[in-house]
Design a protein around this motif. Structure first.
Motif, PDB file in Angstrom:
ATOM      1  N   TRP A  99       0.846  -1.205   0.000  1.00 43.09           N
ATOM      2  CA  TRP A  99       0.000   0.000   0.000  1.00 43.09           C
ATOM      3  C   TRP A  99       0.881   1.255   0.000  1.00 43.09           C
ATOM      4  O   TRP A  99       1.916   1.310   0.651  1.00 43.09           O
ATOM      5  N   GLU A 100       0.404   2.265  -0.712  1.00 45.11           N
ATOM      6  CA  GLU A 100       1.068   3.567  -0.681  1.00 45.11           C
ATOM      7  C   GLU A 100       0.598   4.315   0.570  1.00 45.11           C
ATOM      8  O   GLU A 100      -0.596   4.346   0.864  1.00 45.11           O
ATOM      9  N   ILE A 101       1.522   4.910   1.292  1.00 46.57           N
ATOM     10  CA  ILE A 101       1.149   5.635   2.512  1.00 46.57           C
ATOM     11  C   ILE A 101       0.753   7.057   2.137  1.00 46.57           C
ATOM     12  O   ILE A 101       1.597   7.861   1.700  1.00 46.57           O
ATOM     13  N   TYR A 102      -0.526   7.374   2.314  1.00 47.08           N
ATOM     14  CA  TYR A 102      -1.024   8.715   1.988  1.00 47.08           C
ATOM     15  C   TYR A 102      -0.524   9.732   3.008  1.00 47.08           C
ATOM     16  O   TYR A 102      -0.103  10.834   2.659  1.00 47.08           O
ATOM     17  N   GLY A 103      -0.585   9.360   4.277  1.00 47.24           N
ATOM     18  CA  GLY A 103      -0.158  10.270   5.334  1.00 47.24           C
ATOM     19  C   GLY A 103      -0.289   9.612   6.691  1.00 47.24           C
ATOM     20  O   GLY A 103      -0.939   8.572   6.830  1.00 47.24           O
ATOM     21  N   ILE A 104       0.342  10.209   7.707  1.00 44.16           N
ATOM     22  CA  ILE A 104       0.268   9.710   9.083  1.00 44.16           C
ATOM     23  C   ILE A 104      -0.433  10.749   9.942  1.00 44.16           C
ATOM     24  O   ILE A 104      -0.003  11.900  10.019  1.00 44.16           O
ATOM     25  N   TYR A 105      -1.512  10.348  10.583  1.00 45.90           N
ATOM     26  CA  TYR A 105      -2.300  11.206  11.464  1.00 45.90           C
ATOM     27  C   TYR A 105      -2.019  10.755  12.901  1.00 45.90           C
ATOM     28  O   TYR A 105      -2.188   9.580  13.229  1.00 45.90           O
ATOM     29  N   SER A 106      -1.609  11.685  13.752  1.00 45.20           N
ATOM     30  CA  SER A 106      -1.168  11.300  15.093  1.00 45.20           C
ATOM     31  C   SER A 106      -1.724  12.240  16.160  1.00 45.20           C
ATOM     32  O   SER A 106      -1.582  13.461  16.054  1.00 45.20           O
ATOM     33  N   ASP A 107      -2.356  11.660  17.167  1.00 46.14           N
ATOM     34  CA  ASP A 107      -2.863  12.415  18.319  1.00 46.14           C
ATOM     35  C   ASP A 107      -2.108  11.963  19.562  1.00 46.14           C
ATOM     36  O   ASP A 107      -2.185  10.792  19.950  1.00 46.14           O
ATOM     37  N   ASP A 108      -1.392  12.878  20.184  1.00 42.40           N
ATOM     38  CA  ASP A 108      -0.618  12.564  21.388  1.00 42.40           C
ATOM     39  C   ASP A 108      -1.338  13.109  22.613  1.00 42.40           C
ATOM     40  O   ASP A 108      -1.721  14.285  22.658  1.00 42.40           O
ATOM     41  N   ASP A 109      -1.518  12.235  23.612  1.00 42.74           N
ATOM     42  CA  ASP A 109      -2.158  12.616  24.881  1.00 42.74           C
ATOM     43  C   ASP A 109      -3.643  12.919  24.706  1.00 42.74           C
ATOM     44  O   ASP A 109      -4.150  13.933  25.185  1.00 42.74           O
ATOM     45  N   TYR A 110      -4.343  12.050  24.000  1.00 43.93           N
ATOM     46  CA  TYR A 110      -5.796  12.163  23.838  1.00 43.93           C
ATOM     47  C   TYR A 110      -6.445  10.826  24.168  1.00 43.93           C
ATOM     48  O   TYR A 110      -5.954   9.771  23.765  1.00 43.93           O
ATOM     49  N   ALA A 111      -7.559  10.881  24.893  1.00 41.24           N
ATOM     50  CA  ALA A 111      -8.284   9.669  25.271  1.00 41.24           C
ATOM     51  C   ALA A 111      -9.089   9.135  24.093  1.00 41.24           C
ATOM     52  O   ALA A 111      -9.471   9.877  23.182  1.00 41.24           O
ATOM     53  N   GLY A 112      -9.388   7.834  24.140  1.00 36.78           N
ATOM     54  CA  GLY A 112     -10.130   7.196  23.061  1.00 36.78           C
ATOM     55  C   GLY A 112     -11.579   7.619  22.989  1.00 36.78           C
ATOM     56  O   GLY A 112     -12.258   7.358  21.993  1.00 36.78           O
ATOM     57  N   ALA A 113     -12.086   8.272  24.038  1.00 43.30           N
ATOM     58  CA  ALA A 113     -13.465   8.750  24.027  1.00 43.30           C
ATOM     59  C   ALA A 113     -13.564  10.217  23.626  1.00 43.30           C
ATOM     60  O   ALA A 113     -14.657  10.770  23.560  1.00 43.30           O
ATOM     61  N   ASP A 114     -12.420  10.841  23.352  1.00 46.07           N
ATOM     62  CA  ASP A 114     -12.409  12.255  22.964  1.00 46.07           C
ATOM     63  C   ASP A 114     -12.692  12.369  21.468  1.00 46.07           C
ATOM     64  O   ASP A 114     -11.895  11.955  20.631  1.00 46.07           O
TER      65      ASP A 114
END
Length: 350
Positions: free
Chosen positions: A42-57
């Motif tokens: 697969w070609e990687i379109y982009g990386i989306y990253s959230d640091d210090d966020y809860a899974g319910a946010d």
């Protein structure tokens, strides 16, 4: 096929001690997912990253961008380490994985728990994952509440900032010490009221001298980072004085739990009945002496009746100012009565 990689690290992950646990690092998640995408061709379109966020946010910035780009069909696949990295809410699993993603032509893949929306027989396991993650959120919320309740019951201060007049003790967690500069203003407010000055008059006096209100004071000290939203938000108001004169914290009693969360899924709070507050006496040094407190309390009771008959007006506590939202007070001039905002005269700029 273009794949969007999504990574998330939350506070609970930081407590994990094992270096082998890949969720303990955003970088480890990225490396694992990039390697997997390469192996799949697969070609990687982009990386989306959230640091210090809860899974319910639901307001995670990268998460929101990921969903917006998915709706625009900018990629074909969303790749995560586990389904819980994407969300811990069963509602969102149904909404996106089983609803909108198929409509948008987006495939969801998580490599550790084998969630794959291209595999029909995989749906039940995704739903079970969602249910287990939902239970995790609820259990974690209950555990946190239990810990906070215990600390409040034992008189430890819980909160991001201390009450105006106090500061957090750097050598003793959960303990408050007096902030000399702010405490002097608190004493002045109580003294002026005990001498017969009204709340609006006291606010006006402080504003005329350029004394910053509690929020602005904390902002100038670097305790609060957010800038002032409105021109008059730095001014003392009637209700600021009123709240101060009623706060038992100033005589050394820890009073907490005035507001409680509506649900573990939201950060919204609602007022709690007074009998449910946590009140512990003598937890910190008082700013106001008991004699002055009792005098002010007696004077507040005398001023509580709006009419000479002792009855409460029809609109008492119901009519609010269209500008500031504070409860209007009754006034009288000659033979007619009216409602007026107590903040109208706290400053020339108000």
């Amino acid at each position: 096929m273009k794949a969007a990689i999504y990574c998330r690290l939350s506070e609970e992950d930081r407590d994990k001690r094992s270096f082998a646990d890949d969720s303990a690092s955003i970088q480890n998640q990225k490396s694992m997912l990039v390697q997997y995408a390469i192996e799949q061709g697969w070609e990687i379109y982009g990386i989306y990253s959230d640091d210090d966020y809860a899974g319910a946010d639901r307001n995670r910035p990268a998460f929101r961008r990921l969903l917006e780009d998915a709706e625009k069909r900018l990629f074909d696949i969303i790749l995560c380490k586990t389904q819980s990295r994407f969300t811990r809410e069963l509602e969102l699993v149904e909404k996106y994985l089983h609803g909108l993603f198929p409509q948008w032509g987006i495939r969801f893949v998580s490599i550790v728990d084998n969630a794959d929306t291209d595999v029909k027989g995989n749906k039940k396991s995704r739903q079970i994952n969602g249910l287990v993650n939902e239970w995790y959120l609820e259990d974690m919320s209950d555990n946190i509440r239990s810990v906070l309740r215990n600390r409040r019951e034992n008189g430890f201060h819980i909160g991001a900032t201390a009450l105006y007049g106090y500061q957090k003790d750097p050598e003793r967690k959960g303990h408050l010490i007096i902030d000399g500069e702010a405490a002097q203003v608190v004493r002045e407010v109580f003294t002026l009221f005990s001498q017969g000055y009204g709340k609006s008059a006291i606010a006006r006096m402080l504003n005329d001298r350029g004394v910053p209100n509690p929020t602005e004071y904390k902002r100038r000290k670097g305790i609060i980072k957010a800038p002032a939203k409105q021109k008059n938000s730095t001014l003392w108001k009637y209700y600021t004085i009123a709240d101060m004169l009623e706060n038992e914290m100033y005589i050394g009693n820890m009073v907490q739990g005035k507001y409680g969360s509506v649900s573990y899924k939201t950060k919204k709070n609602k007022p709690r009945p007074k009998e449910q507050w946590y009140r512990v006496e003598g937890t910190h040094e008082p700013i106001i002496e008991k004699e002055l407190w009792d005098k002010v309390k007696a004077m507040r009771r005398q001023k509580a009746k709006p009419f000479t008959t002792g009855t409460i007006g029809l609109f008492s506590g119901k009519a609010r100012c269209a500008e500031c939202g504070y409860v209007l007070r009754s006034g009288k001039r000659e033979n007619w009565r009216f409602l007026t905002c107590p903040n109208r005269s706290v400053s020339k700029d108000a």
